[in-house]
Design a protein around this motif. Structure first.
Motif, PDB file in Angstrom:
ATOM      1  N   ILE B  33      -0.249  -2.668   2.312  1.00  0.00           N
ATOM      2  CA  ILE B  33       0.729  -3.630   2.285  1.00  0.00           C
ATOM      3  C   ILE B  33       1.995  -3.047   3.171  1.00  0.00           C
ATOM      4  O   ILE B  33       2.191  -1.891   2.805  1.00  0.00           O
ATOM      5  N   GLY B  34       2.568  -3.896   4.025  1.00  0.00           N
ATOM      6  CA  GLY B  34       3.559  -3.011   4.625  1.00  0.00           C
ATOM      7  C   GLY B  34       4.791  -4.151   4.773  1.00  0.00           C
ATOM      8  O   GLY B  34       4.381  -5.474   4.984  1.00  0.00           O
ATOM      9  N   CYS B  35       5.756  -3.403   4.932  1.00  0.00           N
ATOM     10  CA  CYS B  35       6.905  -4.363   4.833  1.00  0.00           C
ATOM     11  C   CYS B  35       7.737  -4.172   6.352  1.00  0.00           C
ATOM     12  O   CYS B  35       7.893  -2.916   6.875  1.00  0.00           O
ATOM     13  N   THR B  36       8.376  -5.229   6.923  1.00  0.00           N
ATOM     14  CA  THR B  36       8.777  -4.928   8.188  1.00  0.00           C
ATOM     15  C   THR B  36      10.525  -5.710   8.096  1.00  0.00           C
ATOM     16  O   THR B  36      10.480  -6.940   7.455  1.00  0.00           O
ATOM     17  N   LEU B  38      13.651  -7.467   9.122  1.00  0.00           N
ATOM     18  CA  LEU B  38      14.201  -8.189  10.226  1.00  0.00           C
ATOM     19  C   LEU B  38      15.631  -8.543  10.017  1.00  0.00           C
ATOM     20  O   LEU B  38      15.690  -9.936   9.892  1.00  0.00           O
ATOM     21  N   GLU B  43       9.572  -9.150   6.241  1.00  0.00           N
ATOM     22  CA  GLU B  43       8.192  -9.687   6.161  1.00  0.00           C
ATOM     23  C   GLU B  43       7.368  -8.730   5.475  1.00  0.00           C
ATOM     24  O   GLU B  43       7.323  -7.572   5.803  1.00  0.00           O
ATOM     25  N   ASN B  45       3.319  -7.771   5.025  1.00  0.00           N
ATOM     26  CA  ASN B  45       2.048  -8.193   5.218  1.00  0.00           C
ATOM     27  C   ASN B  45       0.878  -7.485   4.189  1.00  0.00           C
ATOM     28  O   ASN B  45       0.935  -6.233   4.042  1.00  0.00           O
ATOM     29  N   ARG B  58       0.956 -13.148   5.033  1.00  0.00           N
ATOM     30  CA  ARG B  58       2.207 -12.602   5.504  1.00  0.00           C
ATOM     31  C   ARG B  58       3.447 -13.401   4.622  1.00  0.00           C
ATOM     32  O   ARG B  58       3.362 -14.722   4.517  1.00  0.00           O
ATOM     33  N   GLU B  83       6.010   1.996  -2.995  1.00  0.00           N
ATOM     34  CA  GLU B  83       6.619   2.357  -1.527  1.00  0.00           C
ATOM     35  C   GLU B  83       7.606   1.471  -1.137  1.00  0.00           C
ATOM     36  O   GLU B  83       8.739   1.792  -0.607  1.00  0.00           O
ATOM     37  N   LEU B  87      11.516   2.386  -0.510  1.00  0.00           N
ATOM     38  CA  LEU B  87      11.786   2.514   0.618  1.00  0.00           C
ATOM     39  C   LEU B  87      12.843   1.480   1.063  1.00  0.00           C
ATOM     40  O   LEU B  87      13.842   1.743   1.539  1.00  0.00           O
ATOM     41  N   PHE B  88      12.628   0.133   0.591  1.00  0.00           N
ATOM     42  CA  PHE B  88      13.146  -0.713   0.968  1.00  0.00           C
ATOM     43  C   PHE B  88      14.363  -1.398  -0.036  1.00  0.00           C
ATOM     44  O   PHE B  88      15.132  -2.363   0.024  1.00  0.00           O
ATOM     45  N   PHE B 112      15.412   3.139   4.011  1.00  0.00           N
ATOM     46  CA  PHE B 112      15.083   2.255   5.271  1.00  0.00           C
ATOM     47  C   PHE B 112      16.174   0.931   4.954  1.00  0.00           C
ATOM     48  O   PHE B 112      15.813   0.214   5.800  1.00  0.00           O
TER      49      PHE B 112
END
Ligand code: SF4
Ligand code: SF4
Lengths: 359, 128, 126
Positions: B33-36, B38, B43, B45, B58, B83, B87-88, B112
């Protein structure tokens, strides 16, 4: 009902090469639950991508981990090359593969040594590390760095290996192969090793799959899972078969690694035999625009680099999912129900690399 | 060049649990699981796979939104969700193991989202 | 059989040379491509600052006015990017390691004074 106590394990512990903290809930000598904490070496390297040129960042991507360094840089390069549609020349792909296999050999030998050390088998530890030194010598002679190679770049590689040197490398590997086989034999047959690791920290195939175990941790449980079978870099042309063991205990995870060292020697020999001629890099023009998930098999397991770029010099997001990070849930499962004295060995068998788990 | 197959499917946050359940019954494993981030939105994933044909769900969220946890379906998802939280600073609800921000204990909270000030060694040094 | 292997190994260990080097008394192993430390040929430098801009760890500071080139040895990770991007190819990687130290090591290299303008003009005309 017996009393439960909490024993903190780590972050500084003689058996741990890197700082992970585990709160072990004990009932007598038995672990009931383990709660991991990381964050002692968080460097924010993923964030740094927003401040650096994407081409220079390869060198930072490489420094995410001090052991699987080369594979990190190649995976990052793969991601950028896919976004930009760069066709990497075959010679560069083959040489990258050779270096990746070298780094696998040295990482596994390092790990085998550490495990022997955790068991108190000092002789085997030194034997494994002496062999690792031979691998590192070849690595430094060709790339210029012992563990941080810094020889990959977007579009190819920085320096070529001349054909004579490739021949010498194969001869050298041939000469140390009997020693590798001998150390392999010790891990397979020695009483001390078997006694310490057989039946310990069992992870069944279903659990390994469900909890997202990767790399030798999954393959030691019988999951036939190795990203190299997708054929990135030159693996497609070399022919590749994952090595699996069925029991899912510490010994099997150990045997996967010691077998993979020999498999890596074979792969290097095949790569050198098939080595194509030609240029070693492709010119890179412009900036990347798009996103890509690049997967690769590191010594510790499957690793993912996600790159999202928007046509500027600095990339928007670079996410790295490292093998250790996803191996933590299986580790927590493995730890439940074992003796306190076995915790160090079990923690070691996932090959924890906290530096890359946190980036 | 060897393409690794990857399909990205955009879904609404409310569909997430149902979809995750579907993947689980089909025998997919959770890859990551990853966070972007923007700018104004994030986003996230969720990548699943059975063999090597990766699929990503997504979702798009904003600051302050609550994300349902899929750790009820995938036990190991707690590590990624914690995480993202640490981080976010996004909040994930109903995690099976909630570290309350203590999984990744960084000196600067949610690094982040509010990155600490970058000290520049005199006269810059960043690639322009 | 295992005993035989063990005796052989023990004999080899007793009679053989040690596998380690007594660094720093014996110099570390070196190869032609080894990355040891960075040196600059300051005469050729045009103080363009390219190396400073591309240095991934901000180890280099170039001052165009004062004509100095400064490297922080402890920041430098010896990646070789500066050598690659330098337009005059005046940065080199030497294979031997920099001696160890206990404090900050910042080296300031003073360039020669700027060549007079006239001379420069003559050069471009050639
Ligand atoms: S890139 Fe080369 S010429 Fe330019 S300032 Fe650096 S050393 Fe001097
Ligand atoms: S070698 Fe790398 S880190 Fe060192 S000064 Fe040059 S660019 Fe900077």
């Amino acid at each position: 009902m017996s009393n439960q106590i909490v024993v903190p394990f780590g972050p500084q512990h003689p058996v741990l090469p890197e700082p992970i903290h585990l709160d072990l809930v004990l009932e007598d000598e038995r672990v009931v639950e383990a709660v991991p904490t990381i964050g002692y070496v968080h460097r924010g390297l993923e964030k740094l991508v927003e401040k650096r040129d994407f081409k220079d960042y390869v060198l930072i991507a490489e420094r995410i981990c001090g052991i699987c360094s080369f594979t990190h840089s190649v995976t990052y390069c793969n991601a950028i090359e896919h976004i930009m549609g760069i066709e990497v020349p075959p010679r560069a792909q083959f040489i990258r593969t050779i270096w990746m296999e070298y780094s696998r050999m040295h990482s596994h030998l390092l790990w085998l040594g550490l495990t022997a050390d955790a068991m108190g088998f000092e002789n085997l530890f030194m034997n494994a590390w002496r062999l690792r030194e031979e691998i590192l010598d070849d690595m430094e002679a060709t790339t210029g760095g012992r563990v941080i190679q810094g020889s990959s770049k977007v579009g190819g590689i920085r320096l070529d290996i001349p054909d004579e040197k490739l021949g010498e490398m194969v001869d050298h590997l041939k000469s140390i192969r009997p020693l590798l086989e001998e150390s392999n034999r010790i891990f397979t047959h020695d009483q001390t090793v078997r006694h310490r690791m057989r039946g310990l920290g069992v992870l069944s195939k279903e659990e390994a799959w469900d909890l997202g175990a990767v790399g030798p941790t999954a393959r030691g449980s019988g999951c036939d899972m190795d990203v190299r079978s997708t054929g990135y870099s030159a693996y497609g042309e070399l022919g590749f078969k994952p090595i699996t063991f069925p029991h899912g205990d510490c010994l099997d995870r150990c045997l996967v690694r010691s077998e993979e060292v020999l498999a890596a020697v074979d792969l290097v020999e095949r790569a050198v035999a098939k080595m194509p001629d030609g240029p070693i890099e492709e010119k890179v023009k412009g900036n990347p625009d798009g996103e890509y998930f690049a997967f690769s098999e590191q010594p510790r397991g499957e690793c993912m680099h996600y790159v999202k770029a928007n046509g500027k010099k600095n990339i928007v997001r670079h996410r790295v999912r490292t093998p250790t990070f996803t191996n933590i849930p299986p580790l927590v499962k493995m730890l439940a129900g074992i003796e306190l004295a076995d915790v160090p060995v079990v923690v070691l068998t996932i090959d924890p690399c906290i530096g890359c788990a946190e980036r | 060049m060897n393409e690794q197959k990857h399909t990205v499917i955009e879904i609404a946050v409310t569909d997430l649990l149902k979809k995750a359940e579907e993947y689980h019954t089909k025998g997919h494993r959770l890859v990551q699981i990853g966070c972007t981030p923007l700018g104004d939105r994030y986003e996230i994933n969720y990548t699943f796979t059975t063999a090597w044909d990766f699929e990503s769900l997504r979702i798009t969220v904003h600051d302050g939104d609550e994300i349902p946890s899929i750790s009820g379906t995938y036990w190991g998802a707690f590590i990624y969700e914690n995480e993202i939280h640490d981080l976010f600073g996004l909040s994930v609800t109903d995690m099976n193991i909630d570290f309350q921000g203590h999984l990744i204990e960084t000196r600067v909270p949610t690094p982040f989202k509010n990155p600490p000030k970058v000290t520049i060694v005199s006269k810059g040094g960043d690639a322009q | 059989m295992p005993l035989f292997t063990m005796v052989k190994r023990a004999l080899a260990n007793v009679t053989g040379k040690p596998a380690t080097l007594m660094y720093p008394a014996t110099p570390a192993k070196q190869y032609d491509v080894s990355r040891g430390h960075i040196v600059i040929a300051i005469e050729d430098c045009i103080f363009c600052g390219n190396c400073q801009r591309h240095c991934v760890s901000q180890a280099i500071v170039v001052d165009r006015e004062a004509r100095t080139w400064e490297i922080d040895r402890l920041r430098c990770i010896i990646c070789g990017v500066c050598a690659e991007v330098c337009p005059k190819d005046c940065i080199f990687i030497e294979p031997d390691y920099h001696p160890s130290s206990v404090g900050p090591v910042v080296e300031l290299v003073q360039g020669p004074p700027a060549p007079p303008k006239v001379e420069k003009k003559a050069k471009t005309e050639e």
